[in-house]
Write a protein that holds these residues in place. Structure first.
Motif, PDB file in Angstrom:
ATOM      1  N   ILE A 112       6.733   5.146  -8.040  1.00 17.79           N
ATOM      2  CA  ILE A 112       5.914   4.920  -9.240  1.00 17.79           C
ATOM      3  C   ILE A 112       5.534   3.446  -9.343  1.00 17.79           C
ATOM      4  N   VAL A 113       6.483   2.557  -9.083  1.00 19.04           N
ATOM      5  CA  VAL A 113       6.202   1.119  -9.116  1.00 19.04           C
ATOM      6  C   VAL A 113       5.169   0.762  -8.055  1.00 19.04           C
ATOM      7  N   GLU A 114       5.318   1.303  -6.848  1.00 18.27           N
ATOM      8  CA  GLU A 114       4.354   1.050  -5.769  1.00 18.27           C
ATOM      9  C   GLU A 114       2.954   1.504  -6.162  1.00 18.27           C
ATOM     10  N   MET A 115       2.869   2.660  -6.791  1.00 16.93           N
ATOM     11  CA  MET A 115       1.569   3.209  -7.191  1.00 16.93           C
ATOM     12  C   MET A 115       0.841   2.294  -8.165  1.00 16.93           C
ATOM     13  N   HIS A 116       1.592   1.658  -9.040  1.00 16.23           N
ATOM     14  CA  HIS A 116       0.986   0.889 -10.118  1.00 16.23           C
ATOM     15  C   HIS A 116       0.979  -0.617  -9.863  1.00 16.23           C
ATOM     16  N   ARG A 117       1.417  -1.023  -8.674  1.00 16.72           N
ATOM     17  CA  ARG A 117       1.436  -2.451  -8.343  1.00 16.72           C
ATOM     18  C   ARG A 117       0.047  -3.087  -8.435  1.00 16.72           C
TER      19      ARG A 117
END
Length: 69
Positions: free
Chosen positions: A37-42
């Motif tokens: 999720i963090v990677e997606m929204h970076r």
């Protein structure tokens, strides 16, 4: 790429969050879901940090909270 990694790459944020919310999801899998999720929204977090970079806080400080998620 492992099969699980491929599946995570194809899931939407809503699907990832729903999987995290399930009680039977093991903690190790929750951690990987959170990372995805963090990677997606970076890119979004970087854009927001750039937008506010000349507003009194150095860019590095303003971008740090996004990395703590």
């Amino acid at each position: 790429m492992a099969v699980q990694e491929y599946v995570l790459e194809e899931m939407t944020a809503e699907e990832l969050l729903a999987e995290m919310a399930r009680e039977e999801t093991p903690d190790s899998h929750r951690e990987r879901l959170r990372e995805r999720i963090v990677e997606m929204h970076r890119p979004l977090a970087m854009e927001i940090a750039r937008r506010y970079r000349y507003r009194g806080e150095p860019w590095r400080i303003s971008s740090r909270p996004r990395m703590l998620a």
